[in-house]
Design an enzyme around this catalytic site. Structure first.
Site, PDB file in Angstrom:
ATOM      1  N   LEU B  33       0.850  -1.196   0.000  1.00 14.30           N
ATOM      2  CA  LEU B  33       0.000   0.000   0.000  1.00 14.30           C
ATOM      3  C   LEU B  33       0.890   1.253   0.000  1.00 14.30           C
ATOM      4  CD1 LEU B  33      -2.840  -0.805   2.593  1.00 14.30           C
ATOM      5  CD2 LEU B  33      -2.672  -1.427   0.193  1.00 14.30           C
ATOM      6  N   ASP B  34       0.523   2.232  -0.813  1.00 15.33           N
ATOM      7  CA  ASP B  34       1.263   3.498  -0.768  1.00 15.33           C
ATOM      8  C   ASP B  34       0.422   4.521  -0.002  1.00 15.33           C
ATOM      9  OD1 ASP B  34      -0.689   4.430  -2.471  1.00 15.33           O
ATOM     10  OD2 ASP B  34       0.557   4.344  -4.264  1.00 15.33           O
ATOM     11  N   SER B  35       0.907   5.747   0.055  1.00 15.58           N
ATOM     12  CA  SER B  35       0.238   6.727   0.922  1.00 15.58           C
ATOM     13  C   SER B  35      -1.200   6.987   0.454  1.00 15.58           C
ATOM     14  CB  SER B  35       1.027   8.029   0.948  1.00 15.58           C
ATOM     15  OG  SER B  35       1.096   8.563  -0.350  1.00 15.58           O
ATOM     16  N   ASP B  37      -3.169   4.746  -1.007  1.00 13.02           N
ATOM     17  CA  ASP B  37      -3.973   3.592  -0.581  1.00 13.02           C
ATOM     18  C   ASP B  37      -4.340   3.735   0.888  1.00 13.02           C
ATOM     19  OD1 ASP B  37      -3.778   2.096  -3.000  1.00 13.02           O
ATOM     20  OD2 ASP B  37      -1.724   1.609  -2.479  1.00 13.02           O
TER      21      ASP B  37
END
Ligand SMILES: Cc1ncc(COP(=O)(O)O)c(C=O)c1O
Lengths: 391, 82
Positions: B33-35, B37
């Site tokens: 997950l990135d920021s 997400d």
């Protein structure tokens, strides 16, 4: 106290490039976007630029640009609100509005700048912006600058979007933001359905058609034509540096909002106008598109299909693209760079994407074969594709 | 559904790809997950638990278990208030 620790922050992580023995970014090109481009003393097939219709080096476009330089010189050295507003600029606002069938348009130095300026000009802290999770960096940066609540929705997922809309009725204004063509994968958003949802839940749709303008629709007018959307009440933005083969960005929509932006969008008001040569170049491209789009589009899609067939034959895994883009799934950063390197060494310039441009481990390589590529170049590209797979 | 299951289901409903999630899964390393997400996950948790989450409270979350701890604390606070 020195600046050393400060400058340490700016270390660029080049490990992937080192592992692959190849850095695909900032590679020097020594020619224009002809059939083949010159790099490092070699001719390379260019499948990397967004020159979809191949008009960036069209003789008619070049002539229009040269005439504009002769008439107006290099620059108007002023912002559009002052000396930047030449007759050419006003005419182009009108032609672009007509082209996308919207009431009015502003033209900015780039679409990145336009997307950055749009949201801070029209949205407030107490609003909500719902945005496709894969939206372009320019949209995300623009949205973040507002300081309001942001809710990403799963990519092109109407159900997820509706769920968010349903549960978000306490905001002053809601915006739903997406793109037409998502250029890393080449898929197209269900924008008509998104507009329907916006109407149902009282939200304002905003679409970035950067990879759709001059590409989608029966006559190249972009996503609104493609999806047969008439009387669009939202806001439309697009880059003029892709199929339209020049540079700049446009924001179009209802007269009221565009007129407001003309005075209150700082990114427009305080930034020097596009040069007359570029304005003339865009005008020339619009003329060509209006008379030759069908044949250009046929060539663009046929080039894509031929490349697609050779990618399949070679055993590459690609995404399902409707847009005239082929996108090879290469997953890891290392594999993405290595594959791009093989293409480059054998004579194709491609565009590799790694995180953060795409999600982690979903790297891909994009190939765009513009309408200017001849049969023999396309055949050569196919041979290269097959030989890359074998290595 | 217990708290853990509710959180895992919420996560699953807000991810592009189906993947195994358990209490030890790391949001960044395992679930990728990135920021952006995480922003999506925070809002979904807000909906699921009818609460408001301060994004900064989430900055130290590493695993799904960390989310569970935070949600448990929020629930407890709510109960204490009542
Ligand atoms: C979807 C999208 N929006 C905006 C931009 C930025 O456009 P420009 O190059 O005109 O700044 C791009 C270009 O990369 C894009 O792909």
């Amino acid at each position: 106290m020195g600046f050393e620790s400060f400058y340490k922050r700016f270390d660029v992580d080049e490990r992937v490039a080192n592992v692959a023995g190849f850095n695909p970014y900032y590679m020097e090109i020594d020619s224009g976007l002809n059939e083949k481009i010159w790099m490092n003393g070699r001719q390379i097939i260019n499948l990397a630029s967004n020159n979809y219709l191949g008009l960036a080096t069209d003789e008619r476009v070049k002539e229009a640009i040269i005439s504009a330089v002769e008439k107006y010189g290099a620059s108007l050295c002023g912002t559009p609100i002052s000396t930047g507003y030449v007759d050419l600029y006003k005419r182009l606002e009108y032609s672009l509005s007509n082209f996308v069938r919207l009431e009015d348009t502003i033209i900015l130095p780039s679409c990145y700048q336009g997307n950055n300026g749009l949201f801070v000009s029209i949205a407030k802290k107490e609003d909500l912006i719902i945005v496709d999770r894969f939206a372009h960096s320019s949209l995300i940066q623009g949205i973040k600058a507002v300081g309001c609540k942001i809710r990403p929705f799963l990519h092109n997922n109407l159900e997820h979007l509706e769920g968010i809309l349903k549960r978000s009725q306490d905001y002053k204004q809601i915006f739903v933001v997406t793109e037409s063509v998502f250029s890393t994968d080449g898929d197209i958003s269900p924008f008509k359905e998104i507009i329907d949802l916006c109407e149902k839940y009282n939200a304002l749709p905003i679409i970035d058609d950067s990879h759709g303008i001059g590409v989608l629709g029966n006559t190249g007018k972009g996503i609104l034509e493609e999806e047969n959307i008439i009387n669009f009440k939202g806001i439309y933005t697009a880059s003029l540096g892709k199929a339209l083969a020049n540079s700049g960005g446009m924001i179009s929509g209802k007269k009221e909002i565009i007129n407001y932006l003309k005075y209150y969008c700082p990114h427009l008001v305080y930034s020097t106008s596009l040069t007359p040569s570029i304005l003339a170049g865009i005008e020339a491209v619009l003329k060509i598109v209006s008379s030759e789009f069908e044949s250009l589009k046929n060539k663009l899609y046929s080039n894509k299909q031929i490349l697609f067939a050779s990618l399949m034959e070679a055993g590459f895994e690609t995404t399902e693209c409707i847009a005239p883009i082929n996108s090879i799934k290469t997953q890891s950063k290392e594999n993405t760079f290595k594959t791009a390197k093989s293409f480059f060494e054998k004579g194709i310039l491609s565009t590799p994407f790694i995180e953060p441009s795409v999600p982690v481990n979903q790297g891909c390589i994009r190939l765009i074969a513009g309408a200017n590529l001849t049969q023999s170049t396309i055949e050569e590209a196919c041979e290269i594709i097959k030989s890359v797979r074998k290595t | 559904m217990n708290l853990e299951e509710r959180i895992i289901t919420t996560l699953k409903n807000n991810m592009e790809r189906l993947q195994e999630i358990n209490i030890e899964s790391k949001l960044k390393e395992d679930l990728a997950l990135d920021s952006f997400d995480i922003l999506m996950v925070i809002s979904a948790l807000e909906d699921e638990f009818s609460i408001t989450i301060n994004e900064e409270d989430f900055s130290e979350v590493v695993t799904v278990g960390d989310i569970v701890d935070r949600m448990r604390a929020v629930n407890k606070k709510d109960k204490d208030k009542r």
